[in-house]
Design an enzyme around this catalytic site. Sequence first.
Site, PDB file in Angstrom:
ATOM      1  N   GLU A 111      42.843  37.726  40.990  1.00  0.00           N
ATOM      2  CA  GLU A 111      41.377  37.830  40.976  1.00  0.00           C
ATOM      3  C   GLU A 111      41.025  38.680  39.773  1.00  0.00           C
ATOM      4  OE1 GLU A 111      39.311  36.355  43.024  1.00  0.00           O
ATOM      5  OE2 GLU A 111      40.616  35.707  44.652  1.00  0.00           O
ATOM      6  N   CYS A 128      33.089  42.751  39.460  1.00  0.00           N
ATOM      7  CA  CYS A 128      33.544  41.577  38.716  1.00  0.00           C
ATOM      8  C   CYS A 128      32.462  40.508  38.684  1.00  0.00           C
ATOM      9  CB  CYS A 128      34.820  41.031  39.341  1.00  0.00           C
ATOM     10  SG  CYS A 128      34.661  40.752  41.113  1.00  0.00           S
TER      11      CYS A 128
HETATM   12  P1  NAD Z   1      43.374  46.854  35.353  1.00  0.00           P
HETATM   13  O1  NAD Z   1      43.846  45.491  35.068  1.00  0.00           O
HETATM   14  O2  NAD Z   1      43.391  47.856  34.267  1.00  0.00           O
HETATM   15  O3  NAD Z   1      44.252  47.500  36.541  1.00  0.00           O
HETATM   16  C1  NAD Z   1      44.360  46.868  37.798  1.00  0.00           C
HETATM   17  C2  NAD Z   1      45.592  47.405  38.513  1.00  0.00           C
HETATM   18  O4  NAD Z   1      46.759  46.994  37.806  1.00  0.00           O
HETATM   19  C3  NAD Z   1      45.670  48.928  38.589  1.00  0.00           C
HETATM   20  O5  NAD Z   1      46.137  49.284  39.865  1.00  0.00           O
HETATM   21  C4  NAD Z   1      46.691  49.268  37.520  1.00  0.00           C
HETATM   22  O6  NAD Z   1      47.374  50.474  37.733  1.00  0.00           O
HETATM   23  C5  NAD Z   1      47.642  48.098  37.648  1.00  0.00           C
HETATM   24  N1  NAD Z   1      48.472  47.854  36.479  1.00  0.00           N
HETATM   25  C6  NAD Z   1      48.256  48.234  35.185  1.00  0.00           C
HETATM   26  N2  NAD Z   1      49.255  47.772  34.395  1.00  0.00           N
HETATM   27  C7  NAD Z   1      50.122  47.088  35.192  1.00  0.00           C
HETATM   28  C8  NAD Z   1      51.324  46.375  34.970  1.00  0.00           C
HETATM   29  N3  NAD Z   1      51.838  46.258  33.747  1.00  0.00           N
HETATM   30  N4  NAD Z   1      51.932  45.809  36.032  1.00  0.00           N
HETATM   31  C9  NAD Z   1      51.401  45.894  37.270  1.00  0.00           C
HETATM   32  N5  NAD Z   1      50.255  46.552  37.547  1.00  0.00           N
HETATM   33  C10 NAD Z   1      49.620  47.142  36.524  1.00  0.00           C
HETATM   34  O7  NAD Z   1      41.920  46.694  35.984  1.00  0.00           O
HETATM   35  P2  NAD Z   1      40.902  47.844  36.390  1.00  0.00           P
HETATM   36  O8  NAD Z   1      40.383  48.480  35.143  1.00  0.00           O
HETATM   37  O9  NAD Z   1      41.505  48.708  37.436  1.00  0.00           O
HETATM   38  O10 NAD Z   1      39.737  46.988  37.103  1.00  0.00           O
HETATM   39  C11 NAD Z   1      38.697  46.401  36.411  1.00  0.00           C
HETATM   40  C12 NAD Z   1      38.962  44.903  36.254  1.00  0.00           C
HETATM   41  O11 NAD Z   1      39.154  44.302  37.519  1.00  0.00           O
HETATM   42  C13 NAD Z   1      37.786  44.159  35.645  1.00  0.00           C
HETATM   43  O12 NAD Z   1      38.250  43.231  34.716  1.00  0.00           O
HETATM   44  C14 NAD Z   1      37.172  43.450  36.828  1.00  0.00           C
HETATM   45  O13 NAD Z   1      36.435  42.300  36.527  1.00  0.00           O
HETATM   46  C15 NAD Z   1      38.389  43.119  37.623  1.00  0.00           C
HETATM   47  N6  NAD Z   1      38.013  42.851  39.007  1.00  0.00           N
HETATM   48  C16 NAD Z   1      38.118  41.567  39.485  1.00  0.00           C
HETATM   49  C17 NAD Z   1      37.712  41.274  40.778  1.00  0.00           C
HETATM   50  C18 NAD Z   1      37.795  39.875  41.348  1.00  0.00           C
HETATM   51  O14 NAD Z   1      37.748  39.743  42.565  1.00  0.00           O
HETATM   52  N7  NAD Z   1      37.910  38.840  40.537  1.00  0.00           N
HETATM   53  C19 NAD Z   1      37.229  42.295  41.585  1.00  0.00           C
HETATM   54  C20 NAD Z   1      37.126  43.567  41.059  1.00  0.00           C
HETATM   55  C21 NAD Z   1      37.534  43.843  39.781  1.00  0.00           C
END
Ligand code: NAD
Length: 521
Positions: free
Chosen positions: A252, A286
């Site tokens: 997502e 999002c």
């Molecule tokens: P992010 O991608 O920076 O981090 C998400 C998660 O991934 C965190 O827990 C982070 O620690 C982890 N992570 C980071 N690097 C990783 C790796 N190499 N391997 C595994 N895990 C790793 O996102 P964010 O800044 O926390 O959230 C914002 C983003 O989330 C925005 O793009 C937003 O649109 C999206 N989002 C999507 C939805 C949806 O349902 N489509 C909902 C909410 C947020």
Amino acid sequence: MESGTAAKTTDTSASGDGAAMETIDVRNPATGETIERLPVDSPTQVAETVARVRANQADWEAMGIEGRYHWLGKLRDWIFDNQDRILDTMQRETGKVRADASNEPVYLASIINFYGAKAAKFIGEEAVRPSSALLASKKLRVQYRPHPVVGIISPWNFPLILSLGDALPALQAGCAVVIKPSEFTPLGLAEVVEAWKQEIGAPDVFDCVQGIGETGGALVDNVDFVQFTGSDRTGRKVMARAAETLTPVSLELGGKDPMIVLADADLDRAANAAAWGGMMNSGQICMSVERIYVEEPAYEEFVAKLTKEVGALRQGPDASGHDAEVGAMTSPNQIGIVEDHVDDALAAGARAVTGGKRVPGPGDYFEPTILVDVDHSMKVMRDETFGPVVGVMKVRDAEEALRLANDSRYGLSGSVFGEKQRAEGVARRIECGAVNVNDVLVNYFASDVPMGGWKESGIGYRHGEPGIKKYCRTESVVITRMGGKREPTWYPYTKGRRGIVGRLAQAVNARGLKRRLGLRS
Ligand code: NAD
């Protein structure tokens, strides 16, 4: 920058034996204060946690849907009984206003109830009638067996909805679950996990691990299914890592949701919806309204109404008295992205009709901002801003609005305002996973229907039937009701037996009497 690196430190005192131990500092974005320091789980600790819940998963699965709902129902009751505590922690680690935070417990309870009531329908055993006469002697069944351990990696914008919210259908399906919450917002989930184990005393099939990319990667390596919510940048890395072990993923990801305002819309409703859909949770959703296309005859009036509504929003820390509508930006990285998008647009000729600047500290706040005179050459109309900023463009007609709405690498959701029938016709042509007609964001709370992104907004779905089925593997069970010592298809192959088999197969599968009887060469 790797997500959250700013929050990670090395602490030589915390481990007790003088060895270096990595920790994450959790800040209150409303004040800028560090409120907690947590040890990071190493890859070895992640593997141990997954192995521990894995060992208990078979008993959890054997409990059946009702048995598992018994425990999830206790969690729902705990959530209501501890609502204030949950909201206090959430506000401390996110800087949200109380009203925005209070959506989370209610959502979680509704998901427990929804899947508790529907699981038997969605993942109960299916009896299937054989469509071929050749299989008439067989009983066909499909059973939905859980992926033993689901790993959930979640972002910071809705710390419980997007972590626990995805764990609930997995637990209801019979999986064990380990969550890695965002390093910016790990506290609330840790409290829920603690309550599951200690206060509720539920089976040991649910846990969390703390850390950043390395911890998330280790989780991907050890589980059987990955549910990831976050940026498309990290989503790609998670998918690539999961490919190494052929682990299925559901992603997502980000969005750049368009809203279309038709000339025949109720402009008060459209403007109020745009203000809420764009600024709710400080635009850190999002599915936030990030760009708006307004048909020319309605443009001036709509912009005036939207500017007035957004300009009147109160921003700042909010204890529990609903003193503000717009809270802080939860991640310090994100406020930099928001500032960059606004500056890029202003430098290219856009105008801020309200807002436009970062608010001086303490705390991480960006003014609720409406930009006009924007176009698709600007980052604010192309890339995910994920902050309290909305760009508004005047368009000739609905066709131009649709062309621009669909001119995006994202396709999460969208909305259209206008006369009901016309608006619905336009909405059905937006390229995205969910559309709202004369409303915004509401599809997320319609758990009966799936929610998932098209294009680079994701792979897979949450909510509805797919939201629980994805956590299961199908096991088809083919049961022989009667049979002799051997089937005609088995050994030995003789001319006579093969002839009968061939003629029967042809009689069943060919079309036209002559072909069925093998009378045409
Ligand atoms: P992010 O991608 O920076 O981090 C998400 C998660 O991934 C965190 O827990 C982070 O620690 C982890 N992570 C980071 N690097 C990783 C790796 N190499 N391997 C595994 N895990 C790793 O996102 P964010 O800044 O926390 O959230 C914002 C983003 O989330 C925005 O793009 C937003 O649109 C999206 N989002 C999507 C939805 C949806 O349902 N489509 C909902 C909410 C947020």
